[in-house]
Motif scaffolding. Structure first.
Motif, PDB file in Angstrom:
ATOM      1  N   GLU B  15     -17.445  13.410  22.270  1.00 39.65           N
ATOM      2  CA  GLU B  15     -16.470  12.616  23.661  1.00 39.65           C
ATOM      3  C   GLU B  15     -17.619  11.601  24.570  1.00 39.65           C
ATOM      4  O   GLU B  15     -18.753  11.606  24.500  1.00 39.65           O
ATOM      5  CB  GLU B  15     -16.583  13.625  24.448  1.00 39.65           C
ATOM      6  N   GLY B  16     -16.306  10.795  25.097  1.00 38.05           N
ATOM      7  CA  GLY B  16     -16.301   9.561  25.556  1.00 38.05           C
ATOM      8  C   GLY B  16     -16.801   8.226  25.370  1.00 38.05           C
ATOM      9  O   GLY B  16     -17.311   6.983  25.730  1.00 38.05           O
ATOM     10  N   ASP B  17     -17.254   8.640  23.792  1.00 30.91           N
ATOM     11  CA  ASP B  17     -17.174   7.194  22.599  1.00 30.91           C
ATOM     12  C   ASP B  17     -15.873   6.675  22.361  1.00 30.91           C
ATOM     13  O   ASP B  17     -14.873   7.221  22.765  1.00 30.91           O
ATOM     14  CB  ASP B  17     -18.565   7.812  21.126  1.00 30.91           C
ATOM     15  N   SER B  18     -16.173   5.226  21.702  1.00 30.95           N
ATOM     16  CA  SER B  18     -15.143   4.899  21.096  1.00 30.95           C
ATOM     17  C   SER B  18     -14.599   5.179  20.184  1.00 30.95           C
ATOM     18  O   SER B  18     -15.495   4.968  18.787  1.00 30.95           O
ATOM     19  CB  SER B  18     -15.185   3.182  21.932  1.00 30.95           C
ATOM     20  N   ALA B  19     -13.634   5.106  19.632  1.00 27.35           N
ATOM     21  CA  ALA B  19     -12.687   5.211  18.106  1.00 27.35           C
ATOM     22  C   ALA B  19     -11.933   3.955  17.781  1.00 27.35           C
ATOM     23  O   ALA B  19     -11.983   4.057  18.525  1.00 27.35           O
ATOM     24  CB  ALA B  19     -12.079   6.179  17.817  1.00 27.35           C
ATOM     25  N   VAL B  20     -12.577   3.708  16.188  1.00 34.47           N
ATOM     26  CA  VAL B  20     -11.438   2.022  15.892  1.00 34.47           C
ATOM     27  C   VAL B  20     -11.246   2.865  14.987  1.00 34.47           C
ATOM     28  O   VAL B  20     -11.877   3.499  13.586  1.00 34.47           O
ATOM     29  CB  VAL B  20     -12.725   1.048  16.231  1.00 34.47           C
ATOM     30  N   ILE B  21     -10.080   2.565  13.658  1.00 34.63           N
ATOM     31  CA  ILE B  21      -8.971   2.571  13.698  1.00 34.63           C
ATOM     32  C   ILE B  21      -8.800   0.941  12.498  1.00 34.63           C
ATOM     33  O   ILE B  21      -8.333   0.474  13.527  1.00 34.63           O
ATOM     34  CB  ILE B  21      -7.915   4.059  13.670  1.00 34.63           C
ATOM     35  N   GLU B  79     -13.488   5.641  25.803  1.00 36.29           N
ATOM     36  CA  GLU B  79     -14.322   6.871  26.716  1.00 36.29           C
ATOM     37  C   GLU B  79     -13.336   8.265  25.693  1.00 36.29           C
ATOM     38  O   GLU B  79     -12.356   8.784  27.001  1.00 36.29           O
ATOM     39  CB  GLU B  79     -13.998   7.048  27.600  1.00 36.29           C
ATOM     40  N   THR B  80     -13.453   8.201  24.880  1.00 37.16           N
ATOM     41  CA  THR B  80     -12.707   9.205  23.796  1.00 37.16           C
ATOM     42  C   THR B  80     -12.606  10.915  24.354  1.00 37.16           C
ATOM     43  O   THR B  80     -14.108  11.344  24.817  1.00 37.16           O
ATOM     44  CB  THR B  80     -13.146   9.595  22.463  1.00 37.16           C
ATOM     45  N   GLN B  81     -11.391  11.603  24.440  1.00 30.89           N
ATOM     46  CA  GLN B  81     -11.582  12.625  25.099  1.00 30.89           C
ATOM     47  C   GLN B  81     -11.611  13.954  24.709  1.00 30.89           C
ATOM     48  O   GLN B  81     -10.525  13.284  22.870  1.00 30.89           O
ATOM     49  CB  GLN B  81     -10.855  13.150  26.052  1.00 30.89           C
ATOM     50  N   PRO B  82     -11.581  15.349  24.218  1.00 29.56           N
ATOM     51  CA  PRO B  82     -11.229  16.167  23.275  1.00 29.56           C
ATOM     52  C   PRO B  82      -9.855  16.040  22.424  1.00 29.56           C
ATOM     53  O   PRO B  82      -9.139  16.041  21.502  1.00 29.56           O
ATOM     54  CB  PRO B  82     -11.699  17.684  23.794  1.00 29.56           C
ATOM     55  N   GLN B 100       6.747   1.257   6.466  1.00 30.32           N
ATOM     56  CA  GLN B 100       5.308   1.262   5.671  1.00 30.32           C
ATOM     57  C   GLN B 100       4.685   2.223   6.117  1.00 30.32           C
ATOM     58  O   GLN B 100       3.637   0.970   7.284  1.00 30.32           O
ATOM     59  CB  GLN B 100       5.375   0.537   4.644  1.00 30.32           C
ATOM     60  N   PHE B 101       3.834   3.368   6.049  1.00 30.97           N
ATOM     61  CA  PHE B 101       2.563   3.427   7.245  1.00 30.97           C
ATOM     62  C   PHE B 101       2.013   4.035   6.109  1.00 30.97           C
ATOM     63  O   PHE B 101       1.916   3.605   5.033  1.00 30.97           O
ATOM     64  CB  PHE B 101       3.014   5.010   7.245  1.00 30.97           C
ATOM     65  N   GLY B 102       0.460   3.665   7.299  1.00 29.99           N
ATOM     66  CA  GLY B 102      -0.610   3.895   6.813  1.00 29.99           C
ATOM     67  C   GLY B 102      -0.801   5.088   6.364  1.00 29.99           C
ATOM     68  O   GLY B 102       0.037   6.509   6.576  1.00 29.99           O
ATOM     69  N   ALA B 103      -2.355   5.277   5.477  1.00 26.14           N
ATOM     70  CA  ALA B 103      -2.081   7.266   5.175  1.00 26.14           C
ATOM     71  C   ALA B 103      -2.686   8.524   6.214  1.00 26.14           C
ATOM     72  O   ALA B 103      -2.359   9.372   6.157  1.00 26.14           O
ATOM     73  CB  ALA B 103      -3.014   7.445   3.643  1.00 26.14           C
ATOM     74  N   GLY B 104      -2.967   7.302   7.219  1.00 23.14           N
ATOM     75  CA  GLY B 104      -3.075   8.184   7.961  1.00 23.14           C
ATOM     76  C   GLY B 104      -4.671   8.419   8.725  1.00 23.14           C
ATOM     77  O   GLY B 104      -5.665   8.448   7.271  1.00 23.14           O
ATOM     78  N   THR B 105      -5.645   8.543   9.722  1.00 24.63           N
ATOM     79  CA  THR B 105      -7.261   8.996   9.797  1.00 24.63           C
ATOM     80  C   THR B 105      -6.815  10.391  10.716  1.00 24.63           C
ATOM     81  O   THR B 105      -6.463   9.701  11.806  1.00 24.63           O
ATOM     82  CB  THR B 105      -7.374   7.396  10.773  1.00 24.63           C
ATOM     83  N   GLN B 106      -7.483  11.055  10.392  1.00 22.63           N
ATOM     84  CA  GLN B 106      -7.713  12.632  10.979  1.00 22.63           C
ATOM     85  C   GLN B 106      -9.389  12.205  12.480  1.00 22.63           C
ATOM     86  O   GLN B 106     -10.420  11.905  12.265  1.00 22.63           O
ATOM     87  CB  GLN B 106      -8.707  13.481  10.538  1.00 22.63           C
ATOM     88  N   VAL B 107      -9.042  12.029  13.195  1.00 25.19           N
ATOM     89  CA  VAL B 107      -9.485  11.811  14.418  1.00 25.19           C
ATOM     90  C   VAL B 107     -10.031  13.179  15.248  1.00 25.19           C
ATOM     91  O   VAL B 107      -9.415  13.841  15.780  1.00 25.19           O
ATOM     92  CB  VAL B 107      -8.973  11.051  15.573  1.00 25.19           C
ATOM     93  N   VAL B 108     -11.809  13.538  15.283  1.00 23.70           N
ATOM     94  CA  VAL B 108     -11.662  15.000  15.419  1.00 23.70           C
ATOM     95  C   VAL B 108     -12.937  14.365  16.652  1.00 23.70           C
ATOM     96  O   VAL B 108     -13.998  13.471  16.811  1.00 23.70           O
ATOM     97  CB  VAL B 108     -12.755  16.039  14.507  1.00 23.70           C
ATOM     98  N   VAL B 109     -12.165  14.487  17.589  1.00 20.86           N
ATOM     99  CA  VAL B 109     -13.548  14.325  19.216  1.00 20.86           C
ATOM    100  C   VAL B 109     -14.050  15.826  19.543  1.00 20.86           C
ATOM    101  O   VAL B 109     -13.310  16.455  19.841  1.00 20.86           O
ATOM    102  CB  VAL B 109     -13.096  13.595  20.186  1.00 20.86           C
ATOM    103  N   THR B 110     -15.653  15.861  19.444  1.00 16.55           N
ATOM    104  CA  THR B 110     -16.185  17.003  20.295  1.00 16.55           C
ATOM    105  C   THR B 110     -16.780  16.601  21.152  1.00 16.55           C
ATOM    106  O   THR B 110     -17.305  15.860  21.030  1.00 16.55           O
ATOM    107  CB  THR B 110     -17.416  17.221  18.616  1.00 16.55           C
ATOM    108  N   PRO B 111     -16.663  18.067  22.459  1.00 14.12           N
ATOM    109  CA  PRO B 111     -17.509  17.813  23.662  1.00 14.12           C
ATOM    110  C   PRO B 111     -18.721  17.297  23.567  1.00 14.12           C
ATOM    111  O   PRO B 111     -19.663  18.133  22.386  1.00 14.12           O
ATOM    112  CB  PRO B 111     -17.081  19.395  23.896  1.00 14.12           C
TER     113      PRO B 111
END
Lengths: 116, 111
Positions: B15-21, B79-82, B100-111
């Motif tokens: 939590e609070g970090d950045s995520a990039v896909i 600033e990722t949040q749960p 056309q869609f990508g296969a997806g990214t499962q994002v998990v934000v841990t507190p």
């Protein structure tokens, strides 16, 4: 306003039976799309309707699948002689006018199909 | 036809970090790239999109960048949040309206 609606929300059917899934797009949206999402997977394009043009059926997996769009509004996806591998969530989406680049697609809640 | 590849398939962040896909596409004629967020058991929801005439677009904590030359585009969540935990799909427009869609990214934000 009302969003995209789909019915039924859940459908359990026996292998070999036919099923019909319904989609009501957002009023005024000229384009309608069907996608399939298997458990934990991405979205697989099935078919796309744009106004009165011939539909793009390039994503239909077999000739057991067909779709109609009556009066430019409601659409029905029909799966004949269902197989277990047809089990998935079937999602419908609509957009205002894909021909001008305004292609925001809004999804319905989906129909979860289970073939036993 | 268009082919969209998406990486990573799963992403765990504090939590609070950045995520990039990141996503790449194959059809240089594609000109519209939306991102959808799908929470468990829910429908995909459009969160941001970008057209080929711009290189970056921001909406609060979410931004998308597009590199047409390299044919790739990325989603940035700061600033990722749960509540950001979900599956994220990129897509590219093929022709007049087919995404056309990508296969997806499962994002998990841990507190």
């Amino acid at each position: 306003g009302a969003g995209v609606s789909q019915s039924p929300s859940n459908k359990v059917t026996e292998k070999g039976k036919d099923v019909e899934l319904r989609c009501d797009p957002i009023s005024g949206h000229t384009a309608l799309y069907w996608y399939r999402q298997s458990l934990g997977q991405g979205l697989e394009f099935l078919i796309y309707f744009q106004g009165n043009s011939a539909p793009d059926k390039s994503g239909l997996p077999s000739d057991r699948f067909s779709a109609e769009r009556t009066g430019g509004s409601v659409s029905t996806l029909t799966i004949q002689r269902t197989q277990q591998e047809d089990s998935a969530v079937y999602l419908c989406a609509s957009s205002h006018n894909s021909g001008t680049g305004r292609s925001e697609q809004y999804f319905g809640p989906g129909t979860r199909l289970t073939v036993t | 036809g268009e082919n969209v590849e998406q990486h990573p398939s799963t992403l765990s962040v504090q939590e609070g970090d950045s995520a990039v896909i990141k996503c790449t596409y194959s059809d240089s004629a594609s000109n519209y790239f939306p991102w959808y967020k799908q929470e468990l058991g829910k429908r995909p929801q459009l969160i941001i999109d970008i057209r080929s005439n711009v290189g970056e677009k921001k909406d609060q904590r979410i931004a998308v960048t597009l590199n047409k030359t390299a044919k790739h585009f990325s989603l940035h969540i700061t600033e990722t949040q749960p509540e950001d935990s979900a599956v994220y799909f990129c897509a590219a427009l093929e022709g007049w309206g087919k995404l056309q869609f990508g296969a997806g990214t499962q994002v998990v934000v841990t507190p």
